[in-house]
Design a protein around this motif. Structure first.
Motif, PDB file in Angstrom:
ATOM      1  N   ALA A  23     -70.943   8.308 135.102  1.00  0.00           N
ATOM      2  CA  ALA A  23     -72.141   8.325 134.257  1.00  0.00           C
ATOM      3  C   ALA A  23     -72.387   6.952 133.645  1.00  0.00           C
ATOM      4  O   ALA A  23     -73.509   6.426 133.680  1.00  0.00           O
ATOM      5  N   SER A 265     -73.178  17.409 130.330  1.00  0.00           N
ATOM      6  CA  SER A 265     -74.131  16.479 130.942  1.00  0.00           C
ATOM      7  C   SER A 265     -75.204  16.045 129.955  1.00  0.00           C
ATOM      8  O   SER A 265     -75.562  14.859 129.892  1.00  0.00           O
ATOM      9  N   ILE A 269     -76.050  12.244 128.615  1.00  0.00           N
ATOM     10  CA  ILE A 269     -77.377  11.624 128.699  1.00  0.00           C
ATOM     11  C   ILE A 269     -77.794  11.081 127.342  1.00  0.00           C
ATOM     12  O   ILE A 269     -78.316   9.958 127.224  1.00  0.00           O
TER      13      ILE A 269
END
Length: 339
Positions: A23, A265, A269
């Motif tokens: 990520a 997730s 973000i």
């Protein structure tokens, strides 16, 4: 520099093996992201071979041989090894850095325990700060202050990992919390391994480790401003995502025995968005004096190696002795199997 097919293989290995790094890497510029993915794939797969395999000593010895071949310019014919050899050549990667990782994995293979926080930090320097220093090399950063803070960040991340995995490690027969902390808490470490429970003394040890990690995260922040502008957001993201694991552990009452802290997730973000803001802010702020703090004693030799301020011959001797010890253990293990 790196064959596209080899890079694709490395990218897939990281996508499934390390969600946090994958990520954060998305925010790095391609000139750093691609070699970083290849580097991390090589290191991660080597770590998995030692951590999850049945023949740990042999896995470390195999990694030693793979490093020799990569530095000789004739890597083993696998995507990760070919990509790693390309990195070594292109960036003139100091050999002491991957050898530090090799040493840390050898300690894992032996099942070492660590008497003090300093010894835990020494272990963390090898398996995490060495990777941080290699990341700086990929960014063409050889400044000692920036390297010292990158090593701080590596130790902070590894201490967070240790705090998160106390129960998982114990069930696998491993202990990374300092032995003197167990003694101070009146907890028998072997009894804990036999029956790992999230008792109050164990939770306090986890909290104590996270406090040290938080101190190092704060020290590391000043070093991000010393990195190339287009690489800062990705490193901020890595710092925020790993630190968020510590917050989840605290939210769980420092119980990392019966549960495992995770970041979802959507949370990643949001943290990546925060990294964008912090990167822009960092660019406008004057550099903090803590940037010039000396490196941790346990990471100083990594800074020297990455900054090219001279080799550390004693480390080479210690590594050779360690490899010889593992070779003896491997031969003894094979003898028992054949008996």
């Amino acid at each position: 520099m790196i064959d596209p097919d080899d890079l694709a293989y490395c990218r897939d290995a990281i996508r499934t093996g390390s969600y946090s790094f994958h990520a954060a890497s998305r925010l790095l510029p391609a000139r750093v992201r691609d070699p970083a993915l290849a580097l991390y794939a090589f290191c991660r797969l080597a770590d998995d071979a030692v951590d999850e395999g049945d023949h740990k000593a042999r896995a470390v010895l195999t990694l030693r041989d793979r490093l020799k071949l990569a530095y000789a310019g004739c890597p083993r014919n696998t995507p990760t090894d070919r990509a790693f050899a390309a990195i070594v050549e292109e960036f003139e990667m100091p050999r002491a850095l991957p050898e530090a990782l090799l040493e840390g994995l050898a300690w894992d293979a032996r099942g070492d325990r660590y008497a003090t926080l300093s010894e835990v930090t020494s272990y963390s320097a090898r398996v995490a700060s060495a990777v941080g220093a290699m990341m700086c090399v990929l960014m063409r950063v050889r400044d000692r202050d920036a390297l010292a803070r990158a090593c701080d960040l590596g130790v902070a991340m590894q201490l967070t990992n240790i705090a998160r995995d106390v129960g998982e490690d114990a069930r696998a027969g491993r202990l990374y919390l300092p032995m003197d902390w167990f003694a101070e808490a009146g907890v028998d470490p072997d009894a804990f391994l036999r029956d790992p429970l999230p008792t109050d003394p164990v939770r306090r040890m986890v909290a104590r480790l996270l406090a040290e990690a938080r101190r190092l995260y704060l020290r590391a922040e000043s070093g991000i401003a010393a990195l190339p502008v287009d690489a800062r957001t990705g490193i901020w993201a890595a710092r925020l995502i790993y630190a968020a694991i510590g917050r989840e552990i605290r939210r769980n009452g420092h119980d990392s025995v019966s549960m495992r802290a995770r970041t979802g997730s959507l949370q990643k973000i949001a943290l990546m968005g925060e990294a964008v803001v912090l990167s822009a802010t960092t660019s406008m702020m004057p550099r903090h004096a803590v940037l010039h703090a000396p490196p941790l004693p346990e990471t100083a030799y990594l800074v020297d190696a990455a900054a090219r301020t001279g080799p550390a011959p004693q480390r080479t001797v210690e590594l050779l002795d360690l490899m010889a010890d593992l070779a003896r253990r491997d031969r003894a293990g094979r003898g028992r199997i054949g008996a």
